[in-house]
Every structure is written in C-alpha cells, then in structure tokens.
Design a protein around this motif. Sequence first.
Motif, PDB file in Angstrom:
ATOM      1  N   TYR A  14       0.393 -31.331 -24.370  1.00  0.00           N
ATOM      2  CA  TYR A  14       1.588 -31.367 -25.210  1.00  0.00           C
ATOM      3  C   TYR A  14       2.793 -30.808 -24.456  1.00  0.00           C
ATOM      4  CZ  TYR A  14       4.581 -30.387 -29.247  1.00  0.00           C
ATOM      5  OH  TYR A  14       5.628 -30.328 -30.119  1.00  0.00           O
ATOM      6  N   GLN A  15       2.623 -29.674 -23.803  1.00  0.00           N
ATOM      7  CA  GLN A  15       3.712 -29.073 -23.044  1.00  0.00           C
ATOM      8  C   GLN A  15       4.131 -29.971 -21.878  1.00  0.00           C
ATOM      9  OE1 GLN A  15       5.404 -26.248 -23.834  1.00  0.00           O
ATOM     10  NE2 GLN A  15       4.196 -26.297 -25.703  1.00  0.00           N
ATOM     11  N   LEU A  16       3.166 -30.596 -21.228  1.00  0.00           N
ATOM     12  CA  LEU A  16       3.460 -31.500 -20.121  1.00  0.00           C
ATOM     13  C   LEU A  16       4.247 -32.718 -20.594  1.00  0.00           C
ATOM     14  CD1 LEU A  16       2.989 -32.032 -17.102  1.00  0.00           C
ATOM     15  CD2 LEU A  16       0.910 -33.236 -17.744  1.00  0.00           C
ATOM     16  N   CYS A  17       3.904 -33.241 -21.764  1.00  0.00           N
ATOM     17  CA  CYS A  17       4.651 -34.373 -22.319  1.00  0.00           C
ATOM     18  C   CYS A  17       6.090 -33.981 -22.620  1.00  0.00           C
ATOM     19  CB  CYS A  17       3.970 -34.883 -23.579  1.00  0.00           C
ATOM     20  SG  CYS A  17       2.493 -35.850 -23.264  1.00  0.00           S
ATOM     21  N   ILE A  22      11.790 -34.378 -21.046  1.00  0.00           N
ATOM     22  CA  ILE A  22      13.067 -33.786 -20.637  1.00  0.00           C
ATOM     23  C   ILE A  22      13.482 -34.309 -19.264  1.00  0.00           C
ATOM     24  CG2 ILE A  22      14.184 -31.623 -19.975  1.00  0.00           C
ATOM     25  CD1 ILE A  22      12.494 -30.286 -22.211  1.00  0.00           C
ATOM     26  N   ALA A  23      12.529 -34.398 -18.358  1.00  0.00           N
ATOM     27  CA  ALA A  23      12.835 -34.872 -17.008  1.00  0.00           C
ATOM     28  C   ALA A  23      13.236 -36.348 -17.007  1.00  0.00           C
ATOM     29  CB  ALA A  23      11.636 -34.650 -16.095  1.00  0.00           C
ATOM     30  N   ALA A  24      12.697 -37.112 -17.942  1.00  0.00           N
ATOM     31  CA  ALA A  24      12.984 -38.547 -17.993  1.00  0.00           C
ATOM     32  C   ALA A  24      14.222 -38.866 -18.828  1.00  0.00           C
ATOM     33  CB  ALA A  24      11.773 -39.298 -18.553  1.00  0.00           C
ATOM     34  N   MET A  25      14.908 -37.853 -19.319  1.00  0.00           N
ATOM     35  CA  MET A  25      16.068 -38.084 -20.175  1.00  0.00           C
ATOM     36  C   MET A  25      17.134 -38.969 -19.519  1.00  0.00           C
ATOM     37  SD  MET A  25      17.355 -37.690 -23.139  1.00  0.00           S
ATOM     38  CE  MET A  25      16.566 -36.322 -23.923  1.00  0.00           C
ATOM     39  N   PRO A  26      17.525 -38.730 -18.251  1.00  0.00           N
ATOM     40  CA  PRO A  26      18.523 -39.627 -17.645  1.00  0.00           C
ATOM     41  C   PRO A  26      18.036 -41.074 -17.566  1.00  0.00           C
ATOM     42  CG  PRO A  26      18.300 -37.632 -16.337  1.00  0.00           C
ATOM     43  CD  PRO A  26      17.218 -37.612 -17.363  1.00  0.00           C
ATOM     44  N   LEU A  27      16.776 -41.255 -17.268  1.00  0.00           N
ATOM     45  CA  LEU A  27      16.205 -42.599 -17.226  1.00  0.00           C
ATOM     46  C   LEU A  27      16.198 -43.230 -18.617  1.00  0.00           C
ATOM     47  CD1 LEU A  27      14.767 -44.836 -15.642  1.00  0.00           C
ATOM     48  CD2 LEU A  27      12.618 -43.648 -16.109  1.00  0.00           C
ATOM     49  N   ILE A  29      18.273 -42.574 -21.065  1.00  0.00           N
ATOM     50  CA  ILE A  29      19.651 -42.910 -21.432  1.00  0.00           C
ATOM     51  C   ILE A  29      20.072 -44.212 -20.751  1.00  0.00           C
ATOM     52  CG2 ILE A  29      22.058 -42.179 -21.178  1.00  0.00           C
ATOM     53  CD1 ILE A  29      21.042 -39.284 -21.579  1.00  0.00           C
ATOM     54  N   ALA A  30      19.734 -44.353 -19.476  1.00  0.00           N
ATOM     55  CA  ALA A  30      20.062 -45.586 -18.756  1.00  0.00           C
ATOM     56  C   ALA A  30      19.315 -46.779 -19.349  1.00  0.00           C
ATOM     57  CB  ALA A  30      19.721 -45.433 -17.273  1.00  0.00           C
ATOM     58  N   ALA A  31      18.063 -46.579 -19.720  1.00  0.00           N
ATOM     59  CA  ALA A  31      17.282 -47.672 -20.317  1.00  0.00           C
ATOM     60  C   ALA A  31      17.875 -48.084 -21.656  1.00  0.00           C
ATOM     61  CB  ALA A  31      15.830 -47.234 -20.487  1.00  0.00           C
ATOM     62  N   ARG A  32      18.314 -47.124 -22.446  1.00  0.00           N
ATOM     63  CA  ARG A  32      18.900 -47.457 -23.746  1.00  0.00           C
ATOM     64  C   ARG A  32      20.190 -48.246 -23.569  1.00  0.00           C
ATOM     65  NH1 ARG A  32      18.643 -44.334 -29.152  1.00  0.00           N
ATOM     66  NH2 ARG A  32      16.507 -44.649 -28.511  1.00  0.00           N
ATOM     67  N   GLN A  33      20.980 -47.885 -22.560  1.00  0.00           N
ATOM     68  CA  GLN A  33      22.206 -48.631 -22.304  1.00  0.00           C
ATOM     69  C   GLN A  33      21.905 -50.045 -21.831  1.00  0.00           C
ATOM     70  OE1 GLN A  33      24.465 -46.193 -19.613  1.00  0.00           O
ATOM     71  NE2 GLN A  33      25.339 -44.961 -21.270  1.00  0.00           N
ATOM     72  N   ALA A  34      20.751 -50.225 -21.190  1.00  0.00           N
ATOM     73  CA  ALA A  34      20.347 -51.545 -20.721  1.00  0.00           C
ATOM     74  C   ALA A  34      19.728 -52.375 -21.854  1.00  0.00           C
ATOM     75  CB  ALA A  34      19.360 -51.427 -19.569  1.00  0.00           C
ATOM     76  N   GLY A  35      19.449 -51.741 -23.000  1.00  0.00           N
ATOM     77  CA  GLY A  35      18.959 -52.505 -24.137  1.00  0.00           C
ATOM     78  C   GLY A  35      17.511 -52.288 -24.519  1.00  0.00           C
ATOM     79  N   PHE A  36      16.816 -51.382 -23.907  1.00  0.00           N
ATOM     80  CA  PHE A  36      15.436 -51.096 -24.318  1.00  0.00           C
ATOM     81  C   PHE A  36      15.212 -49.592 -24.273  1.00  0.00           C
ATOM     82  CE2 PHE A  36      15.358 -51.819 -19.775  1.00  0.00           C
ATOM     83  CZ  PHE A  36      14.495 -50.858 -19.288  1.00  0.00           C
ATOM     84  N   SER A  37      14.128 -49.157 -24.906  1.00  0.00           N
ATOM     85  CA  SER A  37      13.861 -47.721 -24.962  1.00  0.00           C
ATOM     86  C   SER A  37      12.483 -47.411 -24.392  1.00  0.00           C
ATOM     87  CB  SER A  37      13.957 -47.220 -26.400  1.00  0.00           C
ATOM     88  OG  SER A  37      12.961 -47.804 -27.186  1.00  0.00           O
ATOM     89  N   LEU A  38      12.337 -46.197 -23.926  1.00  0.00           N
ATOM     90  CA  LEU A  38      11.060 -45.730 -23.409  1.00  0.00           C
ATOM     91  C   LEU A  38      10.235 -45.150 -24.558  1.00  0.00           C
ATOM     92  CD1 LEU A  38      12.312 -43.909 -20.181  1.00  0.00           C
ATOM     93  CD2 LEU A  38      11.384 -46.200 -20.374  1.00  0.00           C
ATOM     94  N   PRO A  39       8.915 -45.346 -24.564  1.00  0.00           N
ATOM     95  CA  PRO A  39       8.092 -44.903 -25.686  1.00  0.00           C
ATOM     96  C   PRO A  39       7.659 -43.430 -25.595  1.00  0.00           C
ATOM     97  CG  PRO A  39       6.742 -46.089 -24.140  1.00  0.00           C
ATOM     98  CD  PRO A  39       8.165 -46.170 -23.629  1.00  0.00           C
ATOM     99  N   ILE A  40       8.467 -42.593 -25.001  1.00  0.00           N
ATOM    100  CA  ILE A  40       8.084 -41.191 -24.827  1.00  0.00           C
ATOM    101  C   ILE A  40       7.904 -40.507 -26.178  1.00  0.00           C
ATOM    102  CG2 ILE A  40       8.850 -38.965 -23.916  1.00  0.00           C
ATOM    103  CD1 ILE A  40      10.165 -40.533 -21.634  1.00  0.00           C
TER     104      ILE A  40
END
Length: 56
Positions: A14-17, A22-27, A29-40
């Motif tokens: 859970y802590q690792l996720c 948090i580390a993938a937040m910039p990615l 944000i960029a993915a959302r601007q490109a039109g899709f979202s990450l399933p984190i």
Amino acid sequence: MISRAYHATLFVLYQLCIVIGIAAMPLAIAARQAGFSLPIHRILATVEAAYENARR
C-alpha cells in the motif's frame, strides 16, 4: 504468524503504491492532457481494500 506477515506485506505494498502514485504525478498530468488517464487510483483502491480487510 502468517497473518502478521500478510498484513505487513499489504502495508508495504500500500505504501509503495502511494509512493509510485506520487512519483508518477507528472506523467499522469501529461497523460490527462493527452486525453487518457493512468489507472493508478484503481490499483491504490484495490490494495487499500485488501489492507483494510486484512486489518479486521
């Protein structure tokens, strides 16, 4: 004893996720601007539910 190890493993997972999220937040944000979202958020919710069920 196995229950304790299982609970500890879920806590670490859970802590690792959370850290990965948090580390993938910039990615994300960029993915959302490109039109899709990450399933984190789905991964985190699944691990959180397993951790909460193990605590009971």
